[in-house]
Structures are given as structure tokens and as C-alpha cells.
Design an enzyme around this catalytic site. Structure first.
Site, PDB file in Angstrom:
ATOM      1  N   ARG A  76       0.804  -1.344  -0.075  1.00 18.48           N
ATOM      2  CA  ARG A  76       0.131  -0.075  -0.065  1.00 18.48           C
ATOM      3  C   ARG A  76       1.070   1.290   0.036  1.00 18.48           C
ATOM      4  O   ARG A  76       1.800   1.287   1.062  1.00 18.48           O
ATOM      5  CB  ARG A  76      -0.959   0.108   1.155  1.00 18.48           C
ATOM      6  CG  ARG A  76      -1.645   1.237   1.375  1.00 18.48           C
ATOM      7  CD  ARG A  76      -2.368   1.375   2.671  1.00 18.48           C
ATOM      8  NE  ARG A  76      -3.526   2.349   2.651  1.00 18.48           N
ATOM      9  CZ  ARG A  76      -3.187   3.269   3.548  1.00 18.48           C
ATOM     10  NH1 ARG A  76      -2.472   3.438   4.481  1.00 18.48           N
ATOM     11  NH2 ARG A  76      -4.191   4.237   3.495  1.00 18.48           N
ATOM     12  N   HIS A 120      -2.886  10.968   0.475  1.00 19.62           N
ATOM     13  CA  HIS A 120      -2.321  10.843   1.947  1.00 19.62           C
ATOM     14  C   HIS A 120      -2.115  12.164   2.231  1.00 19.62           C
ATOM     15  O   HIS A 120      -0.643  12.367   2.611  1.00 19.62           O
ATOM     16  CB  HIS A 120      -1.319   9.821   2.138  1.00 19.62           C
ATOM     17  CG  HIS A 120      -1.119   9.076   3.152  1.00 19.62           C
ATOM     18  ND1 HIS A 120      -1.237   7.643   3.494  1.00 19.62           N
ATOM     19  CD2 HIS A 120      -1.001   9.527   4.440  1.00 19.62           C
ATOM     20  CE1 HIS A 120      -1.169   7.554   4.959  1.00 19.62           C
ATOM     21  NE2 HIS A 120      -0.820   8.556   5.318  1.00 19.62           N
ATOM     22  N   GLU A 165      -7.717   8.659   5.707  1.00 15.45           N
ATOM     23  CA  GLU A 165      -8.060   9.280   6.930  1.00 15.45           C
ATOM     24  C   GLU A 165      -8.350  10.798   6.677  1.00 15.45           C
ATOM     25  O   GLU A 165      -7.673  11.766   7.090  1.00 15.45           O
ATOM     26  CB  GLU A 165      -6.770   9.356   7.771  1.00 15.45           C
ATOM     27  CG  GLU A 165      -6.333   7.964   8.172  1.00 15.45           C
ATOM     28  CD  GLU A 165      -5.208   7.809   9.325  1.00 15.45           C
ATOM     29  OE1 GLU A 165      -4.717   8.828   9.478  1.00 15.45           O
ATOM     30  OE2 GLU A 165      -4.893   6.658   9.679  1.00 15.45           O
ATOM     31  N   ASN A 297      -7.889   1.997   9.464  1.00 15.61           N
ATOM     32  CA  ASN A 297      -6.702   2.274  10.127  1.00 15.61           C
ATOM     33  C   ASN A 297      -6.922   2.393  11.725  1.00 15.61           C
ATOM     34  O   ASN A 297      -7.656   3.093  12.015  1.00 15.61           O
ATOM     35  CB  ASN A 297      -6.152   3.555   9.741  1.00 15.61           C
ATOM     36  CG  ASN A 297      -5.378   3.599   8.155  1.00 15.61           C
ATOM     37  OD1 ASN A 297      -5.452   2.563   7.640  1.00 15.61           O
ATOM     38  ND2 ASN A 297      -5.089   4.585   7.830  1.00 15.61           N
ATOM     39  N   TYR A 299      -4.979   2.539  15.563  1.00 16.00           N
ATOM     40  CA  TYR A 299      -4.084   2.379  16.578  1.00 16.00           C
ATOM     41  C   TYR A 299      -4.287   2.547  18.011  1.00 16.00           C
ATOM     42  O   TYR A 299      -3.721   2.053  18.633  1.00 16.00           O
ATOM     43  CB  TYR A 299      -3.306   3.900  16.385  1.00 16.00           C
ATOM     44  CG  TYR A 299      -2.462   3.700  14.996  1.00 16.00           C
ATOM     45  CD1 TYR A 299      -1.276   3.122  14.601  1.00 16.00           C
ATOM     46  CD2 TYR A 299      -3.101   4.501  13.907  1.00 16.00           C
ATOM     47  CE1 TYR A 299      -0.688   3.071  13.631  1.00 16.00           C
ATOM     48  CE2 TYR A 299      -2.637   4.228  12.557  1.00 16.00           C
ATOM     49  CZ  TYR A 299      -1.319   3.440  12.301  1.00 16.00           C
ATOM     50  OH  TYR A 299      -0.793   3.448  11.170  1.00 16.00           O
ATOM     51  N   GLU A 364      -4.062  -0.096   7.802  1.00 15.52           N
ATOM     52  CA  GLU A 364      -2.833   0.290   8.795  1.00 15.52           C
ATOM     53  C   GLU A 364      -2.993  -0.124  10.196  1.00 15.52           C
ATOM     54  O   GLU A 364      -4.156  -0.081  10.582  1.00 15.52           O
ATOM     55  CB  GLU A 364      -2.725   1.997   8.831  1.00 15.52           C
ATOM     56  CG  GLU A 364      -2.007   2.827   7.559  1.00 15.52           C
ATOM     57  CD  GLU A 364      -1.778   4.014   7.756  1.00 15.52           C
ATOM     58  OE1 GLU A 364      -1.779   4.346   9.308  1.00 15.52           O
ATOM     59  OE2 GLU A 364      -2.069   4.924   6.933  1.00 15.52           O
TER      60      GLU A 364
HETATM   61  C1  FCB Z   1      -1.894   7.450  10.544  1.00 17.35           C
HETATM   62  C2  FCB Z   1      -1.276   7.798   9.187  1.00 17.35           C
HETATM   63  C3  FCB Z   1       0.065   7.333   8.741  1.00 17.35           C
HETATM   64  C4  FCB Z   1       0.978   7.338  10.025  1.00 17.35           C
HETATM   65  C5  FCB Z   1       0.397   6.645  11.138  1.00 17.35           C
HETATM   66  C6  FCB Z   1       1.066   6.444  12.463  1.00 17.35           C
HETATM   67  O1  FCB Z   1      -2.769   8.227  11.052  1.00 17.35           O
HETATM   68  O2  FCB Z   1      -2.406   7.526   8.213  1.00 17.35           O
HETATM   69  O3  FCB Z   1       0.600   8.213   7.706  1.00 17.35           O
HETATM   70  O4  FCB Z   1       1.550   8.547  10.426  1.00 17.35           O
HETATM   71  O5  FCB Z   1      -0.832   7.369  11.526  1.00 17.35           O
END
Ligand code: FCB
Length: 462
Positions: A76, A120, A165, A297, A299, A364
Site C-alpha cells: 500500500r 495521503h 484518513e 486504520n 492505533y 494500517e
Molecule cells: C496514521 C497515518 C500514517 C501514520 C500513522 C502512524 O494516522 O495515516 O501516515 O502517520 O498514523
């Protein structure tokens, strides 16, 4: 360790243009909002920028070799708009397009599927000067740009993602001002969201039509960053703030695309603070153009409270407080984000329930840790390996609970420019030595390679 995942599960690694390419003024590329933002004193940790980054623009064939060595089937990456259409309008720049043309060919000859993201975050600066995403015309410029890229690469690339995002582009860029272009105006942020979604819908329609006309298969997607809205307590103030936060940060991005309407409670909340979404006739039909895949995505998750730090429930402008805070008592990564894989599973199950019928790919997931390389540049990143392992297990659990998850891409292939955090926060499964540009796979990369090999093994071959 092996995971209960099907043999055709898609495995990938992810990057984005500005974070790795460097070569910011070569072959006709013009500045993006990130080139400009990086020059603002104090905007980026240590005053860093993406001028050189991982120098991927010059090292692309070696990097594709690296990707191949990890055993993933998909890569990607994103295309830099100011490289292929400098200034954001007008004719294509053949030299810029040629880079992505070579990248795609290199990937295909290595047996790796390209998964292309059109945007992006690197808006051509000239479009920002003309008003940026709060300005409606930017959506149409994006659709034109999307067509330019499709014209050149559509014969070889099947997987197209419009935006990465939109929340970060709009909220961090136009409301909080911590990302480019660094503006701080709530109403502009709301307009930016709508025009990002409109641009997504226009590009989706045009690419679908172009693929149909050429009789080619196409997989059209958008990637959202999503997290759960968890009330900080069961006090009505917190529960109501959570509903507001969920409407503004989650459903505002999902409902127009998958349900063809902005959430009614969101419209009421915005009306109460005198802000309207600049919707014109027909916009929602465009935005809800059918998609094939949703990229997720993930985290971290956070709790939402309706109380400010000093206990107030309204801010200086008289608006109700909606604030996210840590869940508390959980391990954190080096970027200070809490680790909570169980919540990742809950999130995926929620998406499956509320927006059923759209296949999901984790586009992600990953973690920054304070890596310490040995003399050979090797990083024994047990912490990152465990993070990925636990989140993959969450994917397995969510699938068992009904979520239709088709793939998992690690963020990131290699350490790179982490936006406002600069280079200190390393998310790579491969170490980048910024002095020599040497790439060294970390323990997490080797673990992922072995995990993928096991997942692909024929049944009964254990
Ligand atoms: C996401 C982004 C990516 C990277 C990660 C840690 O929000 O899409 O570019 O910075 O966080």
C-alpha cells in the site's frame, strides 16, 4: 504462532508518499501543504521535514526488493498529487507519473499487488492558497487528478483508495491546526470534511466509469481512521459527550458514504453551535457511490468525557465540552498511545454490524517504540512484535464474531517521517538509518514474514 486466518487473507505493508519519498523538488514536483507546514517554526518536532525522508524516490527498486523479502502479497503506497499534477490543476506531469509507472511495474514483476492511495495528505500548496479543502472546488480538482492517475495506471492497478484518513486532513489540519495546513477554525473543518467526502465520491464515480468503459476489474475503497467512542463514566454528561464525539468523529465519515445521509443528531449538534455542513443538491448521492472495500486504520481507543480538565461542561465559546482522554492503566507506546487490542476487535465487530455488507481490510496498524539498534543495525523489537501479534489476534476474534476482514497491512514498511513528530517516532518493521539510508528488518519484520508463510501453508501441513 499461527493465526486462524484463511489462506487467501491479504498481507501487506503500507507507506505514504511524503513520509518516504524525499526528492521534493525533483522532476517537476511542486510544494504540498506539508512542505509549507514543515517550514513553520515549531510545527514539527526538531524542525524536521520530508525533504529527504527515506530517499525512496531514488531507492525504489531496492525497496521493492525489501518488500518482496518480507513475503507480503500487497504493498500500500500513495501517489503524491503535486508530483503528478503540479499546482493541483491542469495537465499531468509526465516525469512525476513515470515514477509511479516504474513503481507499479517493479511491484508486479516482483509478484506484489499494488494498493494505491490517491491522497495521503499532500495537497498541492496552490490549491490550499485557493481555499483548500474548505473550498468546494478542491473536490472537483481531486476528481480530475484521480482520473489522470487512473488513465496512466488503471491498466495495471486494480486496488484504488481515494482518501487516507479524511479525519486527520480535516480535523487535525483545519480545526486543531497540528497538521498541515495548520488552520484552526471549526466551521472550516466541517466544510473540509464535506468536500473531502465529495471529492471521494466524485473520484469513485469517475474511476468506476473509467474501469467499466475499459472492461477492467476495479476494487474501490476509502480508508478511515476509526476508534471506539467509550464513555468515561455512566454520568449523563459523559454519555452525551460520547454520543456527540461519535457523531462528529466517526459517524460523520461513515454514514454519508454507507447510508447516504449525515447523522440527524450530528446536524442538530452543529445547528446548536451555528454551523452548517455545506451540502448541495445531489452531493449525498455522489458521496454514497458504491464502494467495494473499506480500509480501516487503527492505533488506539480512547474514552470520551463531557468535562473539561477544570470540571467545566462548556468551553469559552459556550459550546459543550467533548474531550477524549486515556482509558487509563494500560501500556503505552513511545508515541504515548494506549495499547488496547480488545477494543480493536470490538470496533471491527461494530463496523460489521452497523455498516454491514462492506468487506474490511486493515490498511494500517502498528506501533512506535523507542528502538535501540545493535552494532549491525538490528532492532530486537519484542514490544512491536507483540503489538502486531495481539492486534492480529483481535482480527481473528472479530472475524469469529462476524466481521468480514479480508486483509492486514502493517504500518509501516520502514521508519519514516512521522508528520508533526518528525523522525523520532519510529513505526517501521524495518529500521531506516537516516545517515546511511540502510534498511534493516527488525525482529517484527522477520516475525511477520514467518507468520505469513505459516498462514499460507497448505492445510494439514503443520
Ligand atoms: C496514521 C497515518 C500514517 C501514520 C500513522 C502512524 O494516522 O495515516 O501516515 O502517520 O498514523
Amino acid at each position: 504462532m499461527s493465526f486462524d486466518l484463511p489462506r487467501d487473507f491479504r498481507w501487506g505493508v503500507a507507506t505514504s508518499a511524503y513520509q518516504i519519498e524525499g526528492a521534493v523538488d525533483e522532476d517537476g514536483r511542486t510544494p504540498s501543504i506539508w512542505d509549507t507546514f514543515c517550514r513553520v517554526p515549531g510545527a514539527i518536532d526538531n524542525g524536521e521535514d520530508g525533504d529527504v525522508a527515506c530517499d525512496h524516490y531514488h531507492r525504489m527498486p531496492e525497496d521493492v526488493g525489501l518488500i518482496k523479502s518480507l513475503g507480503v502479497d500487497t504493498y500500500r503506497f500513495s501517489v503524491a498529487w503535486p508530483r503528478v499534477q503540479p499546482g493541483g490543476r491542469g495537465p499531468a506531469n509526465p516525469a512525476g507519473l513515470a515514477f509511479y509507472d516504474r513503481l507499479v511495474d517493479e511491484l508486479l514483476s516482483a509478484g506484489i499487488t499494488p494498493w494505491l492511495t490517491l491522497y495521503h495528505w499532500d495537497l498541492p500548496q496552490e490549491l490550499e492558497d485557493a481555499g483548500g479543502w474548505p473550498h468546494r472546488d478542491t473536490a472537483y480538482r481531486f476528481a480530475d487528478y484521480a482520473e489522470i492517475v487512473y488513465e496512466r495506471l488503471g491498466d495495471r492497478v486494480e486496488h484504488w483508495t481515494t482518501l487516507n484518513e479524511a479525519w486527520c486532513s480535516a480535523w487535525l489540519g483545519y480545526v486543531e491546526g497540528v497538521h498541515a495546513p495548520g488552520r484552526r477554525e471549526f466551521a472550516d473543518g466541517i466544510s473540509a470534511i464535506h468536500h473531502l467526502l465529495l471529492g471521494h465520491g466524485l473520484a469513485t464515480q469517475r474511476l468506476r466509469a473509467a474501469a467499466e468503459a475499459a472492461d477492467r476489474p476495479i476494487d474501490l475503497a476509502i480508508t478511515h481512521i476509526l476508534g471506539n467512542a467509550i464513555p468515561a463514566s455512566d454520568l449523563p454528561v459523559d454519555v452525551e459527550a460520547t454520543r456527540r464525539g461519535d457523531a462528529l468523529h466517526f459517524r460523520m465519515y461513515m454514514d454519508p458514504i454507507f447510508k447516504g445521509a449525515y447523522p440527524a443528531d450530528l446536524l442538530e449538534d452543529l445547528d446548536a453551535v451555528g454551523v452548517a455542513i455545506p451540502v448541495e443538491d445531489g452531493d449525498l448521492e455522489i458521496i454514497s457511490a458504491p464502494l467495494d472495500t473499506l480500509g480501516v486504520n487503527y492505533y488506539r481507543s480512547m474514552k470520551t468525557t463531557g468535562f473539561a480538565a477544570d470540571g467545566a461542561t462548556t468551553d469559552a465559546a459556550g459550546r459543550p465540552v467533548t474531550r477524549t482522554i486515556d482509558l487509563g492503566g494500560l501500556p503505552k507506546t513511545y508515541i504515548d498511545w494506549e495499547v488496547m487490542p480488545d477494543d480493536f476487535a470490538n470496533l471491527l465487530v461494530r463496523i460489521g454490524h452497523e455498516y454491514s455488507g462492506i468487506p474490511l481490510v486493515i490498511t494500517e496498524n502498528g506501533a512506535a517504540y523507542d528502538d535501540v539498534p545493535d552494532a549491525d543495525g538490528f532492532v530486537d523489537d519484542e514490544d512491536r512484535t507483540k503489538y502486531i501479534e495481539d492486534h492480529l489476534e483481535a482480527v481473528v476474534q472479530a472475524r469469529r464474531r462476524g466481521a468480514d476482514i479480508r486483509g492486514y497491512f502493517a504500518w509501516s514498511l520502514m521508519d519514516n517521517f512521522e508528520w508533526a513528530y518528525g523522525y523520532d517516532k519510529r513505526f517501521g518493521i524495518v529500521r531506516t538509518d537516516y545517515e546511511t539510508q540502510a534498511r534493516t528488518p527488525k525482529r517484527s519484520a522477520l516475525w511477520l514474514r514467518d507468520t505469513i508463510a505459516r498462514a499460507r501453508r497448505p492445510l494439514g501441513d503443520d
